[in-house]
Design a protein around this motif. Structure first.
Motif, PDB file in Angstrom:
ATOM      1  N   UNK A   4       8.778  -5.000  -6.748  1.00 43.64           N
ATOM      2  CA  UNK A   4       7.919  -3.828  -6.576  1.00 43.64           C
ATOM      3  C   UNK A   4       8.717  -2.540  -6.779  1.00 43.64           C
ATOM      4  N   UNK A   5       9.871  -2.437  -6.135  1.00 43.60           N
ATOM      5  CA  UNK A   5      10.664  -1.205  -6.223  1.00 43.60           C
ATOM      6  C   UNK A   5      11.209  -0.970  -7.628  1.00 43.60           C
ATOM      7  N   UNK A   6      11.492  -2.033  -8.346  1.00 41.32           N
ATOM      8  CA  UNK A   6      11.999  -1.881  -9.708  1.00 41.32           C
ATOM      9  C   UNK A   6      10.988  -1.173 -10.598  1.00 41.32           C
ATOM     10  N   UNK A   7       9.706  -1.291 -10.265  1.00 37.27           N
ATOM     11  CA  UNK A   7       8.677  -0.725 -11.139  1.00 37.27           C
ATOM     12  C   UNK A   7       7.890   0.414 -10.494  1.00 37.27           C
ATOM     13  N   UNK A   8       8.026   0.595  -9.163  1.00 35.09           N
ATOM     14  CA  UNK A   8       7.280   1.652  -8.490  1.00 35.09           C
ATOM     15  C   UNK A   8       8.181   2.626  -7.740  1.00 35.09           C
ATOM     16  N   UNK A   9       9.491   2.452  -7.858  1.00 34.66           N
ATOM     17  CA  UNK A   9      10.411   3.362  -7.191  1.00 34.66           C
ATOM     18  C   UNK A   9      10.898   2.806  -5.860  1.00 34.66           C
ATOM     19  N   UNK A  10      12.020   3.336  -5.401  1.00 33.46           N
ATOM     20  CA  UNK A  10      12.694   2.812  -4.214  1.00 33.46           C
ATOM     21  C   UNK A  10      12.082   3.396  -2.938  1.00 33.46           C
ATOM     22  N   UNK A  11      10.810   3.157  -2.733  1.00 30.07           N
ATOM     23  CA  UNK A  11      10.132   3.673  -1.545  1.00 30.07           C
ATOM     24  C   UNK A  11      10.592   2.921  -0.296  1.00 30.07           C
ATOM     25  N   UNK A  12      10.821   3.634   0.783  1.00 30.87           N
ATOM     26  CA  UNK A  12      11.151   2.936   2.030  1.00 30.87           C
ATOM     27  C   UNK A  12       9.905   2.249   2.595  1.00 30.87           C
ATOM     28  N   UNK A  13      10.117   1.207   3.358  1.00 31.20           N
ATOM     29  CA  UNK A  13       8.997   0.557   4.044  1.00 31.20           C
ATOM     30  C   UNK A  13       8.598   1.435   5.225  1.00 31.20           C
ATOM     31  N   UNK A  14       7.342   1.844   5.244  1.00 25.68           N
ATOM     32  CA  UNK A  14       6.856   2.740   6.298  1.00 25.68           C
ATOM     33  C   UNK A  14       6.094   2.007   7.390  1.00 25.68           C
ATOM     34  N   UNK A  15       5.669   0.762   7.139  1.00 25.55           N
ATOM     35  CA  UNK A  15       4.991  -0.045   8.152  1.00 25.55           C
ATOM     36  C   UNK A  15       4.882  -1.473   7.627  1.00 25.55           C
ATOM     37  N   UNK A  16       4.773  -2.409   8.558  1.00 25.28           N
ATOM     38  CA  UNK A  16       4.505  -3.808   8.239  1.00 25.28           C
ATOM     39  C   UNK A  16       3.251  -4.218   8.985  1.00 25.28           C
ATOM     40  N   UNK A  17       2.398  -4.980   8.315  1.00 28.35           N
ATOM     41  CA  UNK A  17       1.181  -5.496   8.938  1.00 28.35           C
ATOM     42  C   UNK A  17       1.162  -7.013   8.776  1.00 28.35           C
ATOM     43  N   UNK A  18       0.976  -7.719   9.890  1.00 24.16           N
ATOM     44  CA  UNK A  18       0.724  -9.161   9.862  1.00 24.16           C
ATOM     45  C   UNK A  18      -0.783  -9.357  10.021  1.00 24.16           C
ATOM     46  N   UNK A  19      -1.424  -9.993   9.053  1.00 22.31           N
ATOM     47  CA  UNK A  19      -2.868 -10.189   9.194  1.00 22.31           C
ATOM     48  C   UNK A  19      -3.212 -11.295  10.173  1.00 22.31           C
ATOM     49  N   UNK A  20      -2.320 -12.302  10.299  1.00 22.38           N
ATOM     50  CA  UNK A  20      -2.633 -13.378  11.247  1.00 22.38           C
ATOM     51  C   UNK A  20      -1.384 -14.188  11.561  1.00 22.38           C
ATOM     52  N   UNK A  79       0.864  -1.184   0.000  1.00 21.76           N
ATOM     53  CA  UNK A  79       0.000   0.000   0.000  1.00 21.76           C
ATOM     54  C   UNK A  79       0.902   1.235   0.000  1.00 21.76           C
ATOM     55  N   UNK A  80       0.782   2.065  -1.016  1.00 21.33           N
ATOM     56  CA  UNK A  80       1.632   3.248  -1.111  1.00 21.33           C
ATOM     57  C   UNK A  80       1.074   4.364  -0.236  1.00 21.33           C
ATOM     58  N   UNK A  81       1.886   4.778   0.760  1.00 18.53           N
ATOM     59  CA  UNK A  81       1.485   5.816   1.683  1.00 18.53           C
ATOM     60  C   UNK A  81       2.110   7.156   1.340  1.00 18.53           C
ATOM     61  N   UNK A  82       2.070   8.049   2.307  1.00 14.88           N
ATOM     62  CA  UNK A  82       2.576   9.398   2.070  1.00 14.88           C
ATOM     63  C   UNK A  82       4.097   9.442   2.008  1.00 14.88           C
ATOM     64  N   UNK A  83       4.769   8.622   2.804  1.00 11.43           N
ATOM     65  CA  UNK A  83       6.215   8.663   2.884  1.00 11.43           C
ATOM     66  C   UNK A  83       6.897   7.396   2.366  1.00 11.43           C
ATOM     67  N   UNK A  84       6.159   6.322   2.257  1.00  9.42           N
ATOM     68  CA  UNK A  84       6.764   5.058   1.855  1.00  9.42           C
ATOM     69  C   UNK A  84       5.707   4.045   1.468  1.00  9.42           C
ATOM     70  N   UNK A  85       5.983   2.779   1.738  1.00  8.27           N
ATOM     71  CA  UNK A  85       5.061   1.724   1.358  1.00  8.27           C
ATOM     72  C   UNK A  85       4.779   0.840   2.573  1.00  8.27           C
ATOM     73  N   UNK A  86       3.502   0.538   2.774  1.00  7.48           N
ATOM     74  CA  UNK A  86       3.062  -0.361   3.837  1.00  7.48           C
ATOM     75  C   UNK A  86       3.087  -1.782   3.269  1.00  7.48           C
ATOM     76  N   UNK A  87       3.737  -2.691   3.979  1.00  9.69           N
ATOM     77  CA  UNK A  87       3.857  -4.084   3.525  1.00  9.69           C
ATOM     78  C   UNK A  87       2.917  -4.950   4.356  1.00  9.69           C
TER      79      UNK A  87
END
Length: 635
Positions: free
Chosen positions: A130-146, A105-113
């Motif tokens: 992902x970064x090769x095609x959407x830019x070198x965004x830093x990871x801004x958060x990680x979410x574990x669904x379960x 998910x692309x956020x304001x400062x980076x990407x949520x994984x």
């Protein structure tokens, strides 16, 4: 390996007649938004070799062969799709790089994984694509669904110590860490062995062997890690702003995992139902074993999502398989899909309880219970990962346990003596084999497997019985629509065809270093306690104070061994203990493997003791060593 029997070919024809194979919407959806991929999704293992590859599955083209259920072949083709996909504006997925999906998910400062896959190598390759095609965004958060490892084990491939130091949050549902430990450690040895049958580990890819795993192509391999959540979702519904993205979390405990949650993104008009609404009937207790899942709660949580979130969503994302979109021609497609999944688990639950109330046993219910045609004709309700029969047994056990009420089954003979009696009553192994050959020719494979299982347990070295039982299992595997059932049957056939007692090479069962780095001392002692051989320890009476010298969080547990049971509580004994044990986290890692490692550490001084070291040695000598390749289809 044998060709498909005439009865298997007839079963495949019935499947082709019952389902609409002209419906290609899932294939269109699986390809929608494709951006790029790696050739064959081929990923190298950091230690050498292959961590993941779709290359061996290149045979999945054209019509289904005679040795694969045509419905399962269709799912295997869909799960062969791989690469980076645009789901909608600011939402991307990498699919087919692991058993599960990773969502970006692309956020304001980076990407949520969301859900960084099972292994470090898988997750690293997905993020690089992902970064090769959407830019070198830093990871801004990680979410574990379960709390299942295929959704968090690759976290070290997307964030590291520097990310944590700069405050990257890791979100998870309440109870996540505890449930992750419970599944991977306390029940880890038998679960890993049984998982070999569920996922077909060791079966070579091919139309007569491994074609799929139902939820995805396969498990793969690599390095796994664990980073504890920094933020826990505790309330039934919580709204948060993560890197500028509004997220509404819906806790769904007891559904596909004991710690589980869905996510809604109101501003993006997207709903993520994690693993609670994939393109298959899920299992309510996997073949590998787990805590039974609550079908009624599962259905109710889906109904809540249908009412609360679906009207505000244009796309439904799941963490296995492919998304579902509303379209101008089908504006209610997401609603129909979620309602169908809701009805699937509700129907299984209610009809099992109805027939239970008529006094039917799980086996009888499973034989009678059929899904309504309107539902069973939907591709998303087919049993590629779960199965009606197994789910009925899980629901029954969830409410009533494994005993079905007949006193004749209260105290059955163990498998080996019972098998010897059965075979004796049936006139001996050769007589059973002769009758079984006739039933095999008639295509009665389920019965052949049942009776020859008795011969195998009575006389494990009876090669003709092993061979015919394997042949019958193989045909059941060819017929199975469930990938997990196919894998179990085919691996069972392979082990039967091997020499008696040869289940294959040992499987390594290490605890992840990341887990040990944060493992509470009481969890380690629970793991130690299940290794205690009660009969050997029943005359021992030992009091131990175990101190974990952790600079950030020192811990102390007072341990009491009595009556063959090891119990522990926080703190120290009020009276002097027989022995005080001191360890660091690094030393805890060194002694986590069992009796031999503990005895060695005590001998070389890594387990530092005060008091009587023989008291600790006496405890260590009562611990069992586990053999992870224990027999399943033979005694």
């Amino acid at each position: 390996m044998n060709p498909a029997h005439a009865a298997t070919l007839a079963a495949h024809e019935r499947t082709r007649s019952a389902l609409d194979f002209s419906d290609r919407r899932d294939f269109d959806d699986a390809q929608r938004g494709f951006i790029a991929t790696l050739p064959d999704a081929h990923i190298e293992h950091d230690g050498g070799g292959v961590a993941w590859s779709q290359r061996p599955y290149g045979f999945l083209r054209g019509e289904a062969p005679d040795t694969v259920n045509p419905s399962l072949w269709r799912m295997a083709q869909l799960n062969h799709t791989h690469g980076l996909f645009e789901v909608t504006a600011r939402i991307y997925q990498v699919r087919g790089f692991s058993l599960a999906n990773v969502t970006f998910i692309e956020g304001a400062q980076g990407v949520i994984v969301i859900d960084p896959l099972q292994f470090t190598e898988h997750a690293r390759a997905a993020l690089a694509l992902y970064r090769a095609h959407r830019g070198d965004r830093p990871v801004s958060a990680v979410v574990y669904t379960h709390s299942h490892r295929d959704h968090y084990g690759g976290v070290r491939g997307v964030i590291g110590p520097d990310d944590l130091a700069r405050g990257v949050p890791v979100w998870a549902p309440h109870g996540f860490t505890e449930e992750s430990f419970s599944e991977s450690m306390l029940a880890g040895v038998p679960m890993r062995r049984r998982a070999m049958f569920q996922f077909g580990w060791g079966l070579p890819p091919g139309p007569m062997a491994h074609v799929d795993s139902g939820l995805g192509k396969a498990v793969g391999s690599g390095h796994d890690g664990f980073i504890a959540p920094t933020h826990l979702v505790r309330e039934p519904l919580e709204r948060h702003l993560i890197d500028g993205v509004e997220v509404v979390f819906q806790l769904t405990p007891g559904t596909e995992a004991p710690a589980d949650m869905n996510l809604h993104f109101p501003g993006l008009r997207a709903l993520n139902l994690a693993e609670n609404a994939c393109h298959t009937m899920h299992n309510l207790c996997p073949l590998r074993g787990a805590k039974t899942r609550d079908a009624l709660a599962w259905s109710k949580y889906l109904d809540d999502a249908l009412d609360t979130f679906v009207p505000q969503a244009d796309v439904l994302v799941v963490q296995h398989h492919w998304p579902v979109w509303n379209t101008p021609a089908q504006p209610r497609r997401i609603a129909d899909y979620v309602a169908g999944q809701r009805d699937l688990y509700r129907y299984l639950h209610d009809q099992t309880l109805r027939l239970m109330s008529h006094g039917l046993t799980p086996t009888e219910i499973a034989a009678e219970l059929m899904l309504p045609n309107a539902l069973s004709g939907q591709w998303f309700a087919r049993g590629y990962y779960g199965a009606v029969t197994h789910n009925v047994h899980a629901i029954y056990a969830h409410y009533l346990g494994p005993y079905e009420g007949n006193p004749a089954h209260l105290d059955r003979l163990p498998p080996v003596p019972a098998a010897r009696k059965y075979v004796q009553y049936m006139g001996g192994a050769d007589a059973v084999l002769a009758r079984a050959r006739a039933d095999f020719e008639a295509g009665d494979f389920r019965w052949v497997v049942e009776v020859l299982n008795q011969v195998v347990f009575a006389e494990p070295g009876h090669r003709p019985a092993r061979q015919l039982c394997a042949d019958a299992m193989e045909q059941l595997g060819y017929q199975a629509e469930s990938a997990t059932w196919r894998n179990a049957y085919l691996l069972g056939a392979r082990e039967l065809r091997a020499a008696a007692g040869d289940a294959g090479p040992p499987v390594n069962l290490p605890i992840s270093p990341d887990v040990l780095a944060i493992l509470p001392l009481d969890s380690f002692l629970d793991y130690l306690a299940i290794r205690l051989n009660g009969p050997r320890a029943q005359t021992l009476a030992v009091r131990i104070d175990w101190l974990l010298e952790d600079p950030t969080a020192p811990q102390a547990q007072r341990i009491t061994l009595s009556n063959g049971a090891l119990v522990h509580r926080p703190g120290r004994h009020s009276e002097p203990a027989d022995v005080v044990v001191r360890t660091t986290r690094q030393e805890l890692a060194a002694v986590s493997s069992g009796r031999t490692a503990l005895a060695t550490a005590l001998g070389d001084g890594r387990l530092r003791t005060e008091g009587d070291p023989q008291a600790l040695r006496a405890l260590i000598e009562t611990l069992d060593e586990f053999h992870p390749m224990f027999p399943i289809i033979e005694p």
